[in-house]
Write an enzyme that holds these catalytic residues in place. Structure first.
Site, PDB file in Angstrom:
ATOM      1  N   SER A 142      62.756  20.050  70.377  1.00 48.22           N
ATOM      2  CA  SER A 142      62.253  19.875  69.010  1.00 48.22           C
ATOM      3  C   SER A 142      61.532  21.149  68.596  1.00 48.22           C
ATOM      4  O   SER A 142      60.936  21.833  69.439  1.00 48.22           O
ATOM      5  CB  SER A 142      61.278  18.700  68.963  1.00 48.22           C
ATOM      6  N   TYR A 155      53.702  14.958  72.260  1.00 47.81           N
ATOM      7  CA  TYR A 155      55.125  15.156  71.950  1.00 47.81           C
ATOM      8  C   TYR A 155      55.505  16.630  72.132  1.00 47.81           C
ATOM      9  O   TYR A 155      56.518  16.954  72.765  1.00 47.81           O
ATOM     10  CB  TYR A 155      55.373  14.698  70.513  1.00 47.81           C
TER      11      TYR A 155
END
Ligand code: NAP
Length: 248
Positions: A142, A155
């Site tokens: 990501s 995350y």
């Protein structure tokens, strides 16, 4: 049909990006194991869509962060097809909170789901890939792991860790016909992106050069290329896919 006769495992393939990846790999000729954790109906719909188009797929429920469950994913694929060419480690979650409000259980849940799952799946995939001296491993990173994101320390840590893991693995298997690469999307319109507040969405749309979020199909196209024999000299690469958000 870039992937004729090949076999792929996609974790978290019931919804969003994983779903699009499974469908596109099947379109290119691969037989696909559609892994899911909770969304059984959605996973069966992906399988039905692949079969209706003349492809081969099976849905399999497994927690990709659980060692015994992961073993069952590879057992099912092996007994059905007897080979493995492609692994897409896509299963992932976000549990966002500013660091001072982040609870240890939220930290561990995201680490287990996004990072431990990748370790377990890649380790389970290697024997089958090594036996045929061929494999394509794609991990779902990501932009948050490269640029950081407010409220996403857990995350972002998993997505940055995934880059180091994938590059180390790429080196370990480089002489065995196996490649390992990261696809790192920016904002993609899926259920995960629905939790983004209107203010952050507006900010993101402003700084993304294309002024739009990506689609799961756009991520799937990149994954299918890296999953194909055509990407044979690409390994340890991080392919960002962000509509021109971060340009080094
Ligand atoms: P999503 O729409 O929320 O879908 C997540 C998928 O992961 C679902 O199929 C879910 O299955 C599965 N999953 C979750 N936990 C699992 C577990 N323990 N074991 C097996 N499967 C599990 O998310 P998405 O947006 O498609 O995201 C997919 C990947 O892309 C993630 O790794 C995410 O971090 C990454 N990504 C997304 C974006 C974005 O903007 N959307 C951006 C960058 C990176 P069930 O529904 O069956 O539980």
């Amino acid at each position: 049909m870039l992937l004729h006769d090949q076999v792929a495992i996609v974790t978290g393939a019931s919804r969003g990006i994983g779903r699009a990846v499974a469908l596109d790999l099947a379109r290119q000729g691969a037989s696909v194991l559609v892994n899911y954790q909770r969304s059984a109906t959605a996973a069966e719909e992906v399988v039905a869509q692949i079969r209706e188009a003349g492809g081969d797929a099976v849905a399999h429920r497994a927690d990709a962060s659980d060692e015994a469950d992961v073993a069952s994913i590879f057992d099912v694929a092996h007994s059905r097809w007897g080979r493995l060419d492609i692994l897409v480690c896509n299963a992932g979650i976000n549990v966002d909170a500013p660091l001072m409000r982040l609870k240890p259980e939220q930290w561990h849940h995201v680490i287990e789901t996004n990072l431990t799952s990748m370790f377990l799946c890649c380790r389970a995939a290697l024997p089958a890939m090594r036996s045929r001296q061929y494999g394509r491993i794609i991990t779902m990173g990501s932009l948050a792991g490269l640029a950081g994101n407010v409220g996403q320390t857990n995350y972002a840590a998993t997505k940055a860790g995934l880059v180091g893991f994938t590059r180390a693995l790429a080196r370990e298997v480089a002489t065995e016909g196996i490649t390992a690469n990261v696809v790192a999307p920016g904002y993609i319109d899926t259920d995960m992106a629905e939790s983004i507040s209107p203010a952050i969405r507006e900010w993101a749309l402003n700084i993304i050069a294309m002024h739009r979020f990506g689609t799961p199909d756009e991520v799937a196209s990149a994954v299918s290329f890296l999953a194909s024999p055509r990407s044979s000299y690409i390994t340890g690469h991080v392919l960002t896919l962000d509509g021109g958000w971060v340009m080094p």
